[in-house]
Design a protein around this motif. Structure first.
Motif, PDB file in Angstrom:
ATOM      1  N   LYS A 196       0.825  -1.203   0.000  1.00  0.00           N
ATOM      2  CA  LYS A 196       0.000   0.000   0.000  1.00  0.00           C
ATOM      3  C   LYS A 196       0.860   1.252   0.000  1.00  0.00           C
ATOM      4  O   LYS A 196       0.586   2.212  -0.723  1.00  0.00           O
ATOM      5  N   LEU A 197       1.917   1.257   0.801  1.00  0.00           N
ATOM      6  CA  LEU A 197       2.799   2.417   0.871  1.00  0.00           C
ATOM      7  C   LEU A 197       3.438   2.719  -0.471  1.00  0.00           C
ATOM      8  O   LEU A 197       3.522   3.871  -0.906  1.00  0.00           O
ATOM      9  N   PHE A 198       3.895   1.691  -1.164  1.00  0.00           N
ATOM     10  CA  PHE A 198       4.571   1.882  -2.441  1.00  0.00           C
ATOM     11  C   PHE A 198       3.610   1.867  -3.631  1.00  0.00           C
ATOM     12  O   PHE A 198       4.038   1.957  -4.780  1.00  0.00           O
ATOM     13  N   GLY A 199       2.316   1.748  -3.351  1.00  0.00           N
ATOM     14  CA  GLY A 199       1.345   1.794  -4.433  1.00  0.00           C
ATOM     15  C   GLY A 199       1.454   0.622  -5.381  1.00  0.00           C
ATOM     16  O   GLY A 199       1.151   0.749  -6.569  1.00  0.00           O
ATOM     17  N   SER A 200       1.881  -0.532  -4.884  1.00  0.00           N
ATOM     18  CA  SER A 200       2.093  -1.704  -5.736  1.00  0.00           C
ATOM     19  C   SER A 200       0.859  -2.591  -5.769  1.00  0.00           C
ATOM     20  O   SER A 200       0.106  -2.679  -4.801  1.00  0.00           O
ATOM     21  N   LYS A 201       0.654  -3.250  -6.903  1.00  0.00           N
ATOM     22  CA  LYS A 201      -0.451  -4.185  -7.033  1.00  0.00           C
ATOM     23  C   LYS A 201      -0.160  -5.445  -6.228  1.00  0.00           C
ATOM     24  O   LYS A 201       0.955  -5.942  -6.203  1.00  0.00           O
ATOM     25  N   ASP A 202      -1.199  -5.960  -5.591  1.00  0.00           N
ATOM     26  CA  ASP A 202      -1.068  -7.202  -4.836  1.00  0.00           C
ATOM     27  C   ASP A 202      -1.316  -8.371  -5.787  1.00  0.00           C
ATOM     28  O   ASP A 202      -2.314  -9.078  -5.700  1.00  0.00           O
ATOM     29  N   ASP A 203      -0.361  -8.548  -6.718  1.00  0.00           N
ATOM     30  CA  ASP A 203      -0.512  -9.590  -7.728  1.00  0.00           C
ATOM     31  C   ASP A 203       0.394 -10.787  -7.474  1.00  0.00           C
ATOM     32  O   ASP A 203       0.502 -11.690  -8.299  1.00  0.00           O
ATOM     33  N   GLY A 204       1.049 -10.802  -6.316  1.00  0.00           N
ATOM     34  CA  GLY A 204       1.928 -11.907  -5.969  1.00  0.00           C
ATOM     35  C   GLY A 204       3.309 -11.827  -6.590  1.00  0.00           C
ATOM     36  O   GLY A 204       4.159 -12.672  -6.317  1.00  0.00           O
ATOM     37  N   LYS A 205       3.551 -10.813  -7.408  1.00  0.00           N
ATOM     38  CA  LYS A 205       4.843 -10.696  -8.084  1.00  0.00           C
ATOM     39  C   LYS A 205       5.853  -9.858  -7.305  1.00  0.00           C
ATOM     40  O   LYS A 205       7.047  -9.948  -7.537  1.00  0.00           O
TER      41      LYS A 205
END
Length: 291
Positions: A196-205
């Motif tokens: 959430k902090l880094f704005g990353s997708k929670d896509d498992g990658k």
């Protein structure tokens, strides 16, 4: 796997911290205010209380971001720099997020170099322009130019890619508790909080391991953390990109937005056995200054 595709993979994740991620239903115009991050008068203790707020109508901020990487793969060194400078003025917000803002893109460009070849500079079509961006009830963004004309689809896609998180709920302080924080207090955020902090997708990658944040200083208007974290991206074909960051991350307690970051560290391309196939360094600097 070519380094041309590896480097942006790291840059895309890290440079998502720009985004003044401000916190969908009906839009409501808030009362204008000079500095939305002005701290309450004279704190009574060294403890820091983080208050989550949404910038009100009239709030203005300047943002700068620079990401620099140097990576060596198969004997060739690749260099890449991404630079952003811009301003935004909030026009509307609701209780969760900014819903409409004027965004001025002063400078948005990147430079790249492969080995000893000439450096190439790429300037974004958004650079030098100002847009009014609106978040609609369905969560999609629309934009007009300074004349009030809807921008072309190709321009809108660039705007969405660059500014989408600005119109989402602010998650900068996702790892912070709902209580006063003491100086020297250490936090070890979960992978979910770091995504959430880094704005990353929670896509498992993408995963974040060993994250540590220590509150080192508080001035009332700024809370400064020493930060360290390891980010790993799964690139496919049993290859992983690992970056070990260390540095500082500043927040405005009255608002809980990231206002500055200075992170740097080594990165490595690893195969399925964990052996290094390429090495380099990545540096990320960010500021968000409210007027």
């Amino acid at each position: 796997m070519q380094a041309r595709t590896l480097l942006p993979a790291a840059i895309v994740v890290v440079s998502a911290l720009l985004a003044c991620k401000q916190g969908n239903k009906a839009e409501q115009e808030s009362q204008p205010g000079a500095n939305p991050l002005a701290p309450p008068a004279s704190p009574t203790s060294s403890d820091v209380t983080f208050q989550r707020l949404v910038p009100k109508s009239g709030a203005r901020a300047t943002i700068t971001r620079k990401t620099t990487s140097k990576f060596t793969l198969q004997g060739k060194t690749y260099r890449e720099t991404s630079t952003f400078e811009g301003k935004y003025t909030v026009k509307y917000s609701d209780e969760h997020r900014i819903t409409k803002a004027d965004v001025e893109v002063k400078d948005l460009h990147s430079t790249s170099q492969e080995g000893t070849a000439a450096e190439k500079k790429t300037v974004s079509p958004l650079s030098g322009s100002t847009y009014t961006i609106t978040r609609y009830d369905d969560g999609k963004l629309g934009a007009t130019d300074t004349g009030g004309t809807k921008v072309p689809d190709a321009t809108l896609k660039l705007i969405r890619d660059e500014f989408k998180t600005m119109f989402e709920k602010n998650n900068d302080g996702a790892f912070l508790p709902d209580r006063p924080v003491k100086l020297e207090e250490k936090f070890m955020p979960s992978n979910d909080a770091m995504l959430k902090l880094f704005g990353s997708k929670d896509d498992g990658k993408t995963t974040f391991d060993g994250a540590e944040f220590i509150l080192k200083k508080s001035t009332g208007s700024t809370a400064a953390f020493d930060a360290s974290v390891t980010m790993t991206q799964n690139l496919g074909n049993s290859m992983r990109l690992r970056v070990k960051f260390k540095g500082t991350l500043d927040f405005a307690p009255h608002g809980t937005w990231a206002t500055a970051a200075d992170l740097k560290g080594p990165m490595a391309l690893l195969d399925g056995k964990g052996d290094e196939k390429g090495t380099g360094d990545l540096t990320f600097a960010f500021t968000q200054t409210f007027e």
